[in-house]
Design a protein around this motif. Sequence first.
Motif, PDB file in Angstrom:
ATOM      1  N   GLU A  65       0.837  -1.206   0.000  1.00  0.00           N
ATOM      2  CA  GLU A  65       0.000   0.000   0.000  1.00  0.00           C
ATOM      3  C   GLU A  65       0.869   1.252   0.000  1.00  0.00           C
ATOM      4  O   GLU A  65       0.585   2.215  -0.726  1.00  0.00           O
ATOM      5  CB  GLU A  65      -0.923  -0.025   1.235  1.00  0.00           C
ATOM      6  N   ARG A  66       1.947   1.240   0.791  1.00  0.00           N
ATOM      7  CA  ARG A  66       2.856   2.394   0.818  1.00  0.00           C
ATOM      8  C   ARG A  66       3.534   2.576  -0.545  1.00  0.00           C
ATOM      9  O   ARG A  66       3.688   3.704  -1.023  1.00  0.00           O
ATOM     10  CB  ARG A  66       3.912   2.237   1.911  1.00  0.00           C
ATOM     11  N   VAL A  67       3.954   1.470  -1.161  1.00  0.00           N
ATOM     12  CA  VAL A  67       4.587   1.553  -2.481  1.00  0.00           C
ATOM     13  C   VAL A  67       3.597   2.104  -3.506  1.00  0.00           C
ATOM     14  O   VAL A  67       3.944   2.969  -4.317  1.00  0.00           O
ATOM     15  CB  VAL A  67       5.124   0.160  -2.917  1.00  0.00           C
ATOM     16  N   LYS A  68       2.365   1.632  -3.434  1.00  0.00           N
ATOM     17  CA  LYS A  68       1.331   2.118  -4.356  1.00  0.00           C
ATOM     18  C   LYS A  68       1.093   3.613  -4.151  1.00  0.00           C
ATOM     19  O   LYS A  68       1.009   4.378  -5.122  1.00  0.00           O
ATOM     20  CB  LYS A  68       0.045   1.327  -4.131  1.00  0.00           C
ATOM     21  N   ASP A  69       0.998   4.043  -2.893  1.00  0.00           N
ATOM     22  CA  ASP A  69       0.781   5.462  -2.599  1.00  0.00           C
ATOM     23  C   ASP A  69       1.957   6.305  -3.094  1.00  0.00           C
ATOM     24  O   ASP A  69       1.757   7.388  -3.671  1.00  0.00           O
ATOM     25  CB  ASP A  69       0.578   5.681  -1.097  1.00  0.00           C
ATOM     26  N   GLU A  70       3.171   5.808  -2.881  1.00  0.00           N
ATOM     27  CA  GLU A  70       4.362   6.551  -3.321  1.00  0.00           C
ATOM     28  C   GLU A  70       4.397   6.633  -4.846  1.00  0.00           C
ATOM     29  O   GLU A  70       4.744   7.673  -5.413  1.00  0.00           O
ATOM     30  CB  GLU A  70       5.629   5.886  -2.779  1.00  0.00           C
ATOM     31  N   LYS A  71       4.038   5.556  -5.507  1.00  0.00           N
ATOM     32  CA  LYS A  71       3.999   5.551  -6.974  1.00  0.00           C
ATOM     33  C   LYS A  71       2.987   6.574  -7.473  1.00  0.00           C
ATOM     34  O   LYS A  71       3.262   7.322  -8.421  1.00  0.00           O
ATOM     35  CB  LYS A  71       3.649   4.152  -7.478  1.00  0.00           C
ATOM     36  N   MET A  72       1.824   6.630  -6.845  1.00  0.00           N
ATOM     37  CA  MET A  72       0.802   7.608  -7.232  1.00  0.00           C
ATOM     38  C   MET A  72       1.316   9.028  -6.999  1.00  0.00           C
ATOM     39  O   MET A  72       1.112   9.918  -7.837  1.00  0.00           O
ATOM     40  CB  MET A  72      -0.498   7.373  -6.453  1.00  0.00           C
ATOM     41  N   ARG A  73       1.988   9.240  -5.877  1.00  0.00           N
ATOM     42  CA  ARG A  73       2.533  10.566  -5.566  1.00  0.00           C
ATOM     43  C   ARG A  73       3.557  10.972  -6.629  1.00  0.00           C
ATOM     44  O   ARG A  73       3.542  12.100  -7.135  1.00  0.00           O
ATOM     45  CB  ARG A  73       3.165  10.573  -4.184  1.00  0.00           C
ATOM     46  N   LEU A  74       4.428  10.032  -6.999  1.00  0.00           N
ATOM     47  CA  LEU A  74       5.436  10.333  -8.016  1.00  0.00           C
ATOM     48  C   LEU A  74       4.800  10.591  -9.383  1.00  0.00           C
ATOM     49  O   LEU A  74       5.253  11.474 -10.124  1.00  0.00           O
ATOM     50  CB  LEU A  74       6.450   9.181  -8.109  1.00  0.00           C
ATOM     51  N   MET A  75       3.762   9.842  -9.697  1.00  0.00           N
ATOM     52  CA  MET A  75       3.062  10.078 -10.971  1.00  0.00           C
ATOM     53  C   MET A  75       2.423  11.461 -10.987  1.00  0.00           C
ATOM     54  O   MET A  75       2.509  12.176 -11.996  1.00  0.00           O
ATOM     55  CB  MET A  75       2.008   8.988 -11.200  1.00  0.00           C
ATOM     56  N   ASP A  76       1.824  11.878  -9.870  1.00  0.00           N
ATOM     57  CA  ASP A  76       1.235  13.213  -9.786  1.00  0.00           C
ATOM     58  C   ASP A  76       2.308  14.287  -9.942  1.00  0.00           C
ATOM     59  O   ASP A  76       2.111  15.287 -10.653  1.00  0.00           O
ATOM     60  CB  ASP A  76       0.505  13.393  -8.447  1.00  0.00           C
ATOM     61  N   GLU A  77       3.431  14.068  -9.304  1.00  0.00           N
ATOM     62  CA  GLU A  77       4.528  15.031  -9.390  1.00  0.00           C
ATOM     63  C   GLU A  77       5.058  15.114 -10.824  1.00  0.00           C
ATOM     64  O   GLU A  77       5.336  16.201 -11.335  1.00  0.00           O
ATOM     65  CB  GLU A  77       5.648  14.620  -8.429  1.00  0.00           C
ATOM     66  N   MET A  78       5.199  13.963 -11.481  1.00  0.00           N
ATOM     67  CA  MET A  78       5.655  13.954 -12.872  1.00  0.00           C
ATOM     68  C   MET A  78       4.653  14.692 -13.761  1.00  0.00           C
ATOM     69  O   MET A  78       5.052  15.454 -14.660  1.00  0.00           O
ATOM     70  CB  MET A  78       5.841  12.512 -13.368  1.00  0.00           C
TER      71      MET A  78
END
Length: 106
Positions: A65-78
């Motif tokens: 879940e943390r990895v998924k959240d971090e991936k989403m955060r990075l996608m938003d930032e990108m």
Amino acid sequence: QAMMNEAREEVQTLRQTIHTLQTTDQEKDKMVDVLRNEIGGLQAMLNRSEEKVMKLMNENNAILERVKDEKMRLMDEMNRMTELNAEMQLKMLAMKNETNKYPPTL
């Protein structure tokens, strides 16, 4: 007399057989107790193992879940960076067009 001796021998044989059966029964009871104790120990070990598995599965789910959240955060930032880059390119193009309107004066 012979019949009496034969009867005594038969009684003695039966007593020995009874004693042997009682001894065997006691040994069987001891073995059953040992096996019950072993089963209890194995059940306790199984329960501990199942608890460890559940704990590890919960930890794994939390990590995923943390990895998924971090991936989403990075996608938003990108995405924000891509938008910002596009805006900057438009501004640079607009500035270039603005400067091309006025030729340099000598």
